[in-house]
Design an enzyme around this catalytic site. Structure first.
Site, PDB file in Angstrom:
ATOM      1  N   LEU A 164     -63.734  60.106  21.369  1.00  0.00           N
ATOM      2  CA  LEU A 164     -64.051  61.574  20.819  1.00  0.00           C
ATOM      3  C   LEU A 164     -62.710  62.234  20.425  1.00  0.00           C
ATOM      4  O   LEU A 164     -61.759  61.780  21.038  1.00  0.00           O
ATOM      5  CB  LEU A 164     -64.662  62.235  22.270  1.00  0.00           C
ATOM      6  CG  LEU A 164     -64.852  63.787  21.967  1.00  0.00           C
ATOM      7  CD1 LEU A 164     -66.047  63.843  21.223  1.00  0.00           C
ATOM      8  CD2 LEU A 164     -64.739  64.533  23.524  1.00  0.00           C
ATOM      9  N   CYS A 165     -62.886  62.913  19.311  1.00  0.00           N
ATOM     10  CA  CYS A 165     -61.878  63.889  18.930  1.00  0.00           C
ATOM     11  C   CYS A 165     -62.693  65.117  18.327  1.00  0.00           C
ATOM     12  O   CYS A 165     -63.408  65.397  18.858  1.00  0.00           O
ATOM     13  CB  CYS A 165     -61.013  63.082  17.679  1.00  0.00           C
ATOM     14  SG  CYS A 165     -62.058  63.005  16.038  1.00  0.00           S
TER      15      CYS A 165
END
Length: 207
Positions: A164-165
């Protein structure tokens, strides 16, 4: 398929030396010793090792020779850098990166099986402090030099791994790195935590 390769870089007029090197290899000489002795490349100090090679990442002539050779085989290629004596050290069949929607991530986080998944957040510390999701381990991409060398010890390559970012760009870079290093079940969250906040959980702060 990706291959791990080593090479000995010679000048284009050193074909006789390349012949001699190949003869010594056939007689059982160590490739790394010959690389340290003869190679004009900075990789000589590592025994000629270049690391993992994927198609489209290096000189086409070099790739054509390396991908055609069997594991343990020695071949040659001529590129703009010179004459290469190449050894194929290892091969892997690279997994495909899967895309996970924010809704699918929400379902995963709600399931008891989420404890079996490696959840990785590659944003910066300040971003993580601003908005985060439960269970994710912070591994900022900007600090990758701290963990790339032993990534297969820090994370388990066979376990499902979700990255995730903020918007899905840095996490895709991390996902690519993981599959290149033998991780077989890697998922990138499309749209990142920003999309998760907008489509799944508005209580997660936007920034």
């Amino acid at each position: 398929r990706i291959v791990r390769v080593a090479h000995i870089l010679l000048s284009n007029d050193q074909t006789p030396l390349a012949d001699d090197i190949e003869a010594k290899l056939a007689d059982g000489a160590a490739f790394e010793d010959l690389a340290r002795q003869h190679s004009n490349c900075g990789s000589a100090r590592r025994g000629g090792e270049l690391g993992w090679l994927s198609r489209g990442s290096f000189f086409p002539q070099f790739e054509a020779a390396a991908f055609a050779a069997p594991v343990g085989g020695v071949c040659r290629a001529t590129t703009g850098r010179g004459l290469h004596v190449i050894k194929v050290l290892e091969e892997r069949f690279q997994a495909q990166i899967q895309q996970m929607s924010p809704e699918e991530l929400a379902d995963l986080l709600a399931a008891a099986a989420a404890e079996e998944v490696q959840l990785i957040d590659v944003r910066e510390e300040w971003e993580w402090q601003t908005a985060r999701l439960p269970g994710f381990r912070l591994m900022p991409l900007s600090r990758s030099s701290e963990w790339t060398a032993d990534i297969r010890q820090q994370l388990q390559p066979q376990r499902e791994t979700v990255v995730l970012c903020h918007h899905g760009v840095r996490s895709m870079q991390m996902a690519q790195f993981l599959v290149q290093n033998g991780f077989t079940n890697v998922k990138n969250v499309t749209g990142g935590i920003d999309s998760y906040s907008k489509t799944v959980d508005p209580s997660v702060p936007l920034y």
